[in-house]
Write an enzyme that holds these catalytic residues in place. Structure first.
Site, mmCIF file in Angstrom:
data_model
loop_
_atom_site.group_PDB
_atom_site.id
_atom_site.type_symbol
_atom_site.label_atom_id
_atom_site.label_comp_id
_atom_site.label_asym_id
_atom_site.label_seq_id
_atom_site.Cartn_x
_atom_site.Cartn_y
_atom_site.Cartn_z
ATOM 1 N N SER A 144 11.591 -7.835 -23.091
ATOM 2 C CA SER A 144 13.016 -8.157 -23.230
ATOM 3 C C SER A 144 13.146 -9.669 -23.153
ATOM 4 C CB SER A 144 13.791 -7.515 -22.062
ATOM 5 O OG SER A 144 15.095 -8.054 -21.962
ATOM 6 N N TYR A 157 14.912 -5.358 -13.092
ATOM 7 C CA TYR A 157 14.642 -5.378 -14.538
ATOM 8 C C TYR A 157 13.963 -6.689 -14.928
ATOM 9 C CZ TYR A 157 15.712 -4.511 -19.522
ATOM 10 O OH TYR A 157 15.638 -4.300 -20.889
#
Ligand code: NAD
Length: 262
Positions: A144, A157
């Site tokens: 990401s 995350y």
């Protein structure tokens, strides 16, 4: 062309993983899907994508929970199939939870690290021996932009995604003299169920419509004001699998509408 290769895409009953699975099948790869929920629909979509491109490929599903190492071992043995190996491993399964560190439930932290990071260690370590024996393999980690930069309220995350970018580099180095490559894809916002939840939360918090909430979300981070699509990300995955990418090793390639250029 990936005719005869076997691809395993984790977390591919939805979103980005499903998009990558379809694109690999369109290149002629046999595909093993993984993920929760209805698997019939996604399997049919992947089969149809392959058929449209003139390929008759094997499409199967394994429902391993990526937070459980025993499930992962079972899935890897299943996915190796008749050829005895997974040629293309796409570590894509991921979840999100948004809260400040003081309020972050410890159980959510553990789940995010397990699913978004540790699962890729297990699949990689189990895939590598047969890839080495064949002297060919592709490992693609769906990281990401949060593997490159941080945002508030996403501690687990961001930690997991920075971790998987690190794992990508180590895997690339340990396989550098072989026909195996490992690279990461770093998307910005992609409008999948994972992000729709964040759009819904924004709409509720600000008392605005869904469409307005999408604009606010994009406006905070993504200069292009456009969501990246699973199809665009799949195109990059196909490139990583091609011979043109034989010596692309250990990159973390952002596809983020300019997010990390700022
Ligand atoms: P999604 O919610 O649409 O799909 C997630 C997939 O993972 C589903 O198939 C789900 O069943 C599966 N999954 C979840 N928990 C699992 C578990 N314990 N075991 C097995 N499968 C499990 O999400 P998405 O947006 O397509 O995300 C895919 C990947 O892309 C994730 O790693 C995510 O972090 C990453 N990513 C997404 C975006 C985005 O904007 N959507 C941006 C950057 C990175």
């Amino acid at each position: 062309m990936l005719t005869g290769k076997t691809a395993l895409v984790t977390g591919s009953t939805s979103g980005i993983g499903l998009g990558i699975a379809k694109a690999l099948a369109q290149q002629g790869a046999h595909v093993v899907l993984n993920g929760f929920g209805d698997a019939q629909g996604p399997c049919a979509e992947v089969r149809a994508a392959a058929a449209q491109a003139g390929h008759d490929v094997r499409v199967e599903h394994h429902g391993a929970d990526m937070s459980r190492s025993a499930d992962i071992a079972d899935m890897m043995a299943f996915a190796a199939g008749p050829n005895g190996r997974v040629d293309i491993l796409v570590n894509n399964a991921g979840i999100q939870h948004v809260a400040s560190i003081e309020d972050f439930p410890a159980e959510r932290w553990d789940a995010i690290i397990a699913i978004n990071l540790t699962s890729a260690f297990h699949t990689t370590r189990l895939a590598l021996p047969a890839m080495r024996a064949a002297n060919w393999g592709r490992i693609i980690n769906v990281a990401s932009v949060h593997g490159l930069v941080a945002s508030v309220q996403k501690s687990a995350y961001v930690a997991a995604k920075h971790g998987i970018v690190g794992l990508t580099k180590v895997t690339a180095l340990e396989t550098a003299t072989t026909g195996i490559t490992c690279n990461a894809i770093c998307p910005g916002w992609v409008l999948t169920p994972l992000v729709q939840k964040q759009v819904d939360a924004k709409a509720a918090a600000l008392g605005i419509s869904n469409e307005e909430a999408k604009k606010v979300l994009l406006g905070e981070k993504e200069p292009s004001m456009q969501f990246t699509t699973p199809e665009e990300l799949a195109g990059l995955a196909v490139f990583f699998c091609s011979s043109a990418a034989n010596n692309v090793r250990g990159v973390a390639w952002n596809m983020d509408g300019g997010w990390t250029a700022q």
